[in-house]
Every structure is written in C-alpha cells, then in structure tokens.
Design a protein around this motif. Structure first.
Motif, PDB file in Angstrom:
ATOM      1  N   ILE A 151      12.210  -8.987  15.956  1.00 57.79           N
ATOM      2  CA  ILE A 151      11.655  -8.094  14.934  1.00 57.79           C
ATOM      3  C   ILE A 151      10.836  -7.024  15.646  1.00 57.79           C
ATOM      4  O   ILE A 151       9.915  -7.330  16.400  1.00 57.79           O
ATOM      5  CB  ILE A 151      10.776  -8.860  13.940  1.00 57.79           C
ATOM      6  CG1 ILE A 151      11.601  -9.937  13.226  1.00 57.79           C
ATOM      7  CG2 ILE A 151      10.161  -7.907  12.914  1.00 57.79           C
ATOM      8  CD1 ILE A 151      10.794 -10.805  12.288  1.00 57.79           C
ATOM      9  N   THR A 152      11.204  -5.781  15.413  1.00 60.21           N
ATOM     10  CA  THR A 152      10.506  -4.645  16.009  1.00 60.21           C
ATOM     11  C   THR A 152       9.963  -3.770  14.889  1.00 60.21           C
ATOM     12  O   THR A 152      10.737  -3.148  14.152  1.00 60.21           O
ATOM     13  CB  THR A 152      11.454  -3.837  16.911  1.00 60.21           C
ATOM     14  OG1 THR A 152      12.057  -4.701  17.877  1.00 60.21           O
ATOM     15  CG2 THR A 152      10.701  -2.740  17.640  1.00 60.21           C
ATOM     16  N   ASP A 153       8.643  -3.781  14.756  1.00 60.24           N
ATOM     17  CA  ASP A 153       7.986  -3.016  13.697  1.00 60.24           C
ATOM     18  C   ASP A 153       8.635  -3.291  12.333  1.00 60.24           C
ATOM     19  O   ASP A 153       8.915  -2.374  11.559  1.00 60.24           O
ATOM     20  CB  ASP A 153       8.021  -1.529  14.015  1.00 60.24           C
ATOM     21  CG  ASP A 153       7.055  -0.725  13.131  1.00 60.24           C
ATOM     22  OD1 ASP A 153       6.107  -1.324  12.586  1.00 60.24           O
ATOM     23  OD2 ASP A 153       7.267   0.491  12.982  1.00 60.24           O
ATOM     24  N   GLY A 154       8.888  -4.570  12.067  1.00 58.13           N
ATOM     25  CA  GLY A 154       9.405  -4.982  10.775  1.00 58.13           C
ATOM     26  C   GLY A 154      10.906  -4.945  10.624  1.00 58.13           C
ATOM     27  O   GLY A 154      11.427  -5.339   9.577  1.00 58.13           O
ATOM     28  N   HIS A 155      11.634  -4.513  11.647  1.00 55.24           N
ATOM     29  CA  HIS A 155      13.095  -4.412  11.573  1.00 55.24           C
ATOM     30  C   HIS A 155      13.736  -5.534  12.387  1.00 55.24           C
ATOM     31  O   HIS A 155      13.381  -5.753  13.547  1.00 55.24           O
ATOM     32  CB  HIS A 155      13.565  -3.056  12.085  1.00 55.24           C
ATOM     33  CG  HIS A 155      13.051  -1.900  11.258  1.00 55.24           C
ATOM     34  ND1 HIS A 155      13.602  -1.553  10.045  1.00 55.24           N
ATOM     35  CD2 HIS A 155      12.014  -1.047  11.462  1.00 55.24           C
ATOM     36  CE1 HIS A 155      12.941  -0.520   9.542  1.00 55.24           C
ATOM     37  NE2 HIS A 155      11.975  -0.192  10.382  1.00 55.24           N
ATOM     38  N   LEU A 156      14.692  -6.230  11.782  1.00 59.50           N
ATOM     39  CA  LEU A 156      15.308  -7.414  12.400  1.00 59.50           C
ATOM     40  C   LEU A 156      16.595  -7.090  13.129  1.00 59.50           C
ATOM     41  O   LEU A 156      17.446  -6.358  12.626  1.00 59.50           O
ATOM     42  CB  LEU A 156      15.602  -8.458  11.313  1.00 59.50           C
ATOM     43  CG  LEU A 156      16.406  -9.690  11.769  1.00 59.50           C
ATOM     44  CD1 LEU A 156      15.592 -10.548  12.738  1.00 59.50           C
ATOM     45  CD2 LEU A 156      16.852 -10.508  10.567  1.00 59.50           C
ATOM     46  N   THR A 157      16.726  -7.672  14.320  1.00 54.18           N
ATOM     47  CA  THR A 157      17.994  -7.761  15.032  1.00 54.18           C
ATOM     48  C   THR A 157      18.214  -9.235  15.338  1.00 54.18           C
ATOM     49  O   THR A 157      17.329  -9.880  15.905  1.00 54.18           O
ATOM     50  CB  THR A 157      17.975  -6.959  16.347  1.00 54.18           C
ATOM     51  OG1 THR A 157      17.674  -5.592  16.068  1.00 54.18           O
ATOM     52  CG2 THR A 157      19.318  -7.048  17.059  1.00 54.18           C
TER      53      THR A 157
END
Length: 214
Positions: A151-157
């Motif tokens: 999770i990068t600044d609320g975005h999932l990979t």
C-alpha cells in the motif's frame, strides 16, 4: 473450434464471445495475480490440457486481452501479461469470485486453494477508507505460496510472489497446505502466525483487509 457469435448487440454477449470459453477466466485470474510464462500457467492450472492452454492464449491475444513480452532479467523467454483491456476485467473477476464463494460449501482437507485466488481476495477485501494515507507492505507465506500486498499512500498493489521490495512485515501461516483466505485471516486475527517485522503491522493488515463473504 471457436465458439460462434451470439448475434446480439449486447455487452454481455460480446464479453462471453471473448472470454466465455472454458479456462479463459482462470487464465485471466492467474495473469491478474502475476505475469506468467506458458509453463507457469500449466503449473498453476492443473488439469488444463496443453492444447487448450495454447488455444486460449492465442484467442485472448487476438482479442487484445493478453500480450506477450520478453521476460526481464534474470528470467529468460516470453511471459504473458494482461493488456489494459485485460486489466479491466479485474472487477468482473472479483465479483464473480465473491458470488462463487457463496456456492463453494465447506472447505475440505485436500481441497486445492490457488494462490491467485488469494491475491484476488486481498483486492476484494481491501478497505480504501481505512487505508487512506497509509504506506506499508506485507508478504504472506503459506505452505509454499507467497503473496504480497503493498500500500502506497492508500493505493494497493497485490499479487502472487515476493514483494517487489523488502516488505515491512513477513507473515508466515503454519500448515502443510495453502488454506482458504478466511482461514488465513482467522490465523492473523488470532495471532496464530509467525512474524518478521513490527507486530503492530499485523493489526493494521487485519483492519485494512476486511473479509466479506470470502
């Protein structure tokens, strides 16, 4: 033989013409979790005949859903990846999987759980509101299967295989077989896992990935 068209000006009919053949959606599920070589797909889809896999990949390429790329070093050969159109199937695949989970019945010892289905479960249960502003990464290991959630600044990979960079927390689920997602989450919430990294991130993981009908 390629299925005949339905002769309908309908988005659902067109979708079935493109991805409705046997095994096609499972190939897409695998590639949503991670690009793969032909041999990877054979291993991850036990029971698929080699000629069927070859045919489906060709059909999906012709439809602009899958494309071939040269594998990055240190790998060799060709890998299959989803195009933008293929990636656009994620929501449909997750929705179908959520519906299908309600038809599975009880898990029986010996049932095979595809790691790619766990990667889809991570995406299905990801709580964007809870994750807002969060940056953290996890690697989940269970009986030889490896998943990652970044999770990068609320975005999932997320996907199968190791995390692209050193994860903040490695979670190892005990057992000799890959368990269903709900069992992984139960073990995490009960603390029945081994950790390498800050224990507080285990609670964060449990909050961010909230099971619903998985």
């Amino acid at each position: 033989m390629r299925r005949k068209g339905f002769d309908q000006y309908c988005g659902l009919a067109r979708a079935l013409e493109l991805i409705g053949e046997r095994w096609a959606l499972l190939i897409i599920r695998e590639l949503l979790a991670h690009p793969g070589r032909y041999t990877d797909l054979l291993d991850e889809l036990p029971g698929i005949p080699t000629n069927v896999l070859s045919t489906r990949l060709k059909e999906l390429e012709e439809a602009g859903i899958v494309e071939r790329r040269i594998a990055p070093a240190p790998q060799r050969g060709v890998v299959y990846v989803l195009t933008k159109a293929g990636e656009g199937l994620e929501a449909a695949v997750v929705t179908l999987a959520l519906w299908g989970n309600g038809q599975l019945g009880e898990y029986q010892t010996g049932d095979r759980v595809p790691p790619s289905s766990l990667a889809m479960a991570l995406r299905a249960t990801f709580n964007r509101d809870t994750a807002r502003g969060l940056t953290a990464s996890w690697e989940i290991r269970a009986a030889g299967a490896v998943l990652h959630a970044v999770i990068t600044d609320g975005h999932l990979t997320s996907g199968t295989g190791p995390a692209p960079t050193e994860p903040d927390l490695v979670v190892t689920v005990p057992g000799d077989a890959v368990p269903p997602y709900r069992e992984i989450m139960r073990a995490i919430k009960c603390g029945e896992v081994e950790l390498s990294g800050p224990p507080s991130l285990l609670d964060t993981f449990a909050r961010v990935f909230t099971p619903r009908a998985i």
